[in-house]
Write a protein that holds these residues in place. Sequence first.
Motif, short mmCIF file in Angstrom:
data_model
loop_
_atom_site.label_atom_id
_atom_site.label_comp_id
_atom_site.label_asym_id
_atom_site.label_seq_id
_atom_site.Cartn_x
_atom_site.Cartn_y
_atom_site.Cartn_z
N LEU A 188 -6.23 5.81 -3.48
CA LEU A 188 -5.68 4.76 -2.77
C LEU A 188 -4.49 4.08 -3.79
O LEU A 188 -5.05 3.83 -5.04
N GLY A 189 -3.41 3.76 -3.47
CA GLY A 189 -2.38 3.06 -4.32
C GLY A 189 -1.90 1.91 -3.88
O GLY A 189 -1.66 1.88 -2.67
N ILE A 190 -1.80 0.92 -4.88
CA ILE A 190 -1.22 -0.39 -4.35
C ILE A 190 -0.30 -0.82 -5.55
O ILE A 190 -0.38 -0.83 -6.51
N SER A 191 1.06 -1.17 -5.02
CA SER A 191 1.87 -1.65 -5.80
C SER A 191 2.22 -3.25 -5.73
O SER A 191 1.95 -3.60 -4.62
N CYS A 192 2.38 -3.99 -6.73
CA CYS A 192 2.73 -5.35 -6.75
C CYS A 192 4.13 -5.20 -7.05
O CYS A 192 4.70 -4.86 -8.09
N ILE A 193 4.99 -6.00 -6.04
CA ILE A 193 6.35 -5.98 -6.01
C ILE A 193 6.74 -7.18 -6.87
O ILE A 193 6.45 -8.27 -6.56
N THR A 194 7.06 -6.86 -7.84
CA THR A 194 7.44 -7.83 -9.14
C THR A 194 8.99 -8.49 -9.17
O THR A 194 9.17 -9.47 -9.84
N ILE A 235 -6.45 3.93 3.30
CA ILE A 235 -5.03 3.13 3.75
C ILE A 235 -5.70 2.38 5.16
O ILE A 235 -5.43 1.28 4.85
N LYS A 236 -6.44 2.81 5.80
CA LYS A 236 -6.93 2.08 6.98
C LYS A 236 -7.78 1.02 6.47
O LYS A 236 -7.59 -0.21 6.86
N ILE A 237 -8.52 1.26 5.40
CA ILE A 237 -9.69 0.37 4.96
C ILE A 237 -8.67 -0.73 4.50
O ILE A 237 -8.99 -1.73 4.82
N ALA A 238 -7.89 -0.46 3.60
CA ALA A 238 -6.86 -1.54 2.69
C ALA A 238 -6.28 -2.43 3.67
O ALA A 238 -6.03 -3.52 3.65
N ASN A 239 -5.71 -1.71 4.91
CA ASN A 239 -4.74 -2.60 5.71
C ASN A 239 -5.84 -3.28 6.53
O ASN A 239 -5.51 -4.69 6.86
N THR A 240 -7.06 -2.99 6.85
CA THR A 240 -7.93 -4.04 7.58
C THR A 240 -8.34 -4.90 6.88
O THR A 240 -8.49 -6.13 7.25
N CYS A 241 -8.64 -4.52 5.44
CA CYS A 241 -8.90 -5.77 4.73
C CYS A 241 -8.02 -6.81 4.50
O CYS A 241 -8.31 -7.98 4.41
N ALA A 242 -6.78 -6.43 4.38
CA ALA A 242 -5.70 -7.05 4.28
C ALA A 242 -5.78 -8.27 5.30
O ALA A 242 -5.20 -9.42 5.32
N LYS A 243 -5.72 -7.75 6.52
CA LYS A 243 -5.52 -8.52 7.82
C LYS A 243 -6.66 -9.48 8.05
O LYS A 243 -6.48 -10.49 8.29
N ILE A 271 0.64 -7.76 3.94
CA ILE A 271 0.53 -6.45 3.27
C ILE A 271 1.78 -5.68 3.50
O ILE A 271 2.30 -5.65 4.81
N GLN A 272 2.54 -5.06 2.57
CA GLN A 272 3.41 -4.08 2.81
C GLN A 272 2.76 -2.70 2.94
O GLN A 272 1.82 -2.53 2.12
N ASN A 273 3.64 -1.83 3.53
CA ASN A 273 3.29 -0.31 3.49
C ASN A 273 4.70 0.68 2.99
O ASN A 273 5.52 0.02 3.66
N GLY A 274 4.64 1.55 2.00
CA GLY A 274 5.79 2.00 2.04
C GLY A 274 5.62 3.45 0.79
O GLY A 274 4.71 3.71 0.55
N VAL A 275 6.69 3.99 0.55
CA VAL A 275 6.97 5.23 -0.15
C VAL A 275 7.34 4.46 -1.57
O VAL A 275 8.42 3.80 -1.79
N TYR A 276 6.57 5.13 -2.42
CA TYR A 276 6.78 4.93 -4.02
C TYR A 276 7.54 5.85 -4.90
O TYR A 276 7.07 6.87 -4.58
N ILE A 333 0.80 -1.23 -0.01
CA ILE A 333 -0.11 0.03 0.02
C ILE A 333 0.77 1.28 0.03
O ILE A 333 1.84 1.31 0.73
N ILE A 334 0.90 2.23 -1.07
CA ILE A 334 1.47 3.37 -0.96
C ILE A 334 1.09 4.25 0.15
O ILE A 334 -0.10 5.06 0.00
N ASN A 335 2.02 4.76 1.05
CA ASN A 335 1.56 5.65 1.85
C ASN A 335 2.03 7.19 1.55
O ASN A 335 1.30 8.33 1.96
N ASP A 336 2.90 7.21 0.52
CA ASP A 336 3.45 8.41 0.19
C ASP A 336 4.33 8.10 -0.93
O ASP A 336 4.83 7.03 -1.56
N HIS A 337 4.70 9.20 -1.81
CA HIS A 337 5.70 9.27 -2.86
C HIS A 337 6.72 10.39 -3.06
O HIS A 337 6.37 11.32 -2.35
N ILE A 338 7.72 9.98 -3.66
CA ILE A 338 8.74 11.06 -3.83
C ILE A 338 8.93 11.14 -5.62
O ILE A 338 9.05 10.23 -6.42
#
Length: 272
Positions: A228-234, A165-173, A179-184, A128-133
Motif C-alpha cells: 500500500l502506498g500513501i503520498s502526503c502532498i506537501t 487500497i480498498k481498505i485504505a479508502n474505506t478507513c478514510a471514509k 483522500i485522493q487517489n492517483g498515479v505517483y 493513495i497510490i493506485n499506480d506509478h510510472i
Amino acid sequence: MDLLKRIEESKNFIVSKYNCKIDVALVLGSGLGSIVNDIENKIIIPYKDIPHFPESTVKGHAGEMIIGDLANKKVIAMNGRFHYYEGYSMELVTFPIRVFKALGINNLIVTNAAGGMNPNFEPGDLMIINDHINMMGDNPLRGNNFQELGPRFPDMSSAYNKELIKIANTCAKNLNINIQNGVYIPVSGPNYETPAELRMLRIIGGDAVGMSTVPEVIVANHMSMKVLGISCITDMALADNLEPLDHLKVVETANKAMKKFVTLVKEIIKEI
C-alpha cells in the motif's frame, strides 16, 4: 558477499533483538516519522548497528528501525529511508525491503512526501497510490536475479494491492478524512523539477511526483509482498504556477498533515 548472505545476516541481527512475528512493515517518508511515537513496547535499532545497512543522510529522516505494537499489530517501521540521490545503489536503497521479507513480513506500507501535479489536489492532502510510472532511469532488479527472491520477470499489473487500497479508502471514509487517489511518478532528484518537466509528467499521467518509493515497491512485488502506498502532498507542483521550493517547506507541510496521517495509517493497520 552476495545479496542472499547479506540479507540473512541483517535478518539474524534484527531477530536477535526482537524475535516475534511481525505483521506489517512501514517505510516513513520526509516529515512523516512521528507516527513512531504511537508505537508501544518498542525497541529502537539505529541503522548503523544493522549489518550491511547504509545510513540515511537526509533531514527529516531519523535513520532508525523501530519495532513494537501499533493498532493491535506487531509492526516494524523505517523512520527514514535511503534514496537513490544520496548516491546509494538501487540494491542498497531497496535492501531493507529484502530484509522485511526475510523476516516473514508480507504487508508493506510505503509513504512519502510528494508534489501535487493534479490541480484538484491541495497541500496537506493524502493520496493513495493506485499506480506509478517509473522515471528514475534505473531499476532495482537490473543485474543478476536470485530465483530464491523472485522471478526474473515479475508481474506489475497490481503493484499496489487492490485489497489494501480498498481498505485504505474505506478507513478514510469512516474517519471523514478527505483522500485522493492517483498515479505517483518518481524522478531521481535531488533537484526539484523544472516547469517543462512537470508539464511532461502531468501529460503522461502523473498526479504526484517524488524521489522515492517506486524502487521499494518494485522489489516488494518481486517477492510477492502486498503493498500500500500513501503520498502526503506537501506542495503544488503545477507547471504554470510554480513557486520556489525547499526541503524545509516540504517537511513543514508533512508535519501539519501528521495528525490525519497517523490516524489513517493506524486504522488501516488495524484492518489489515
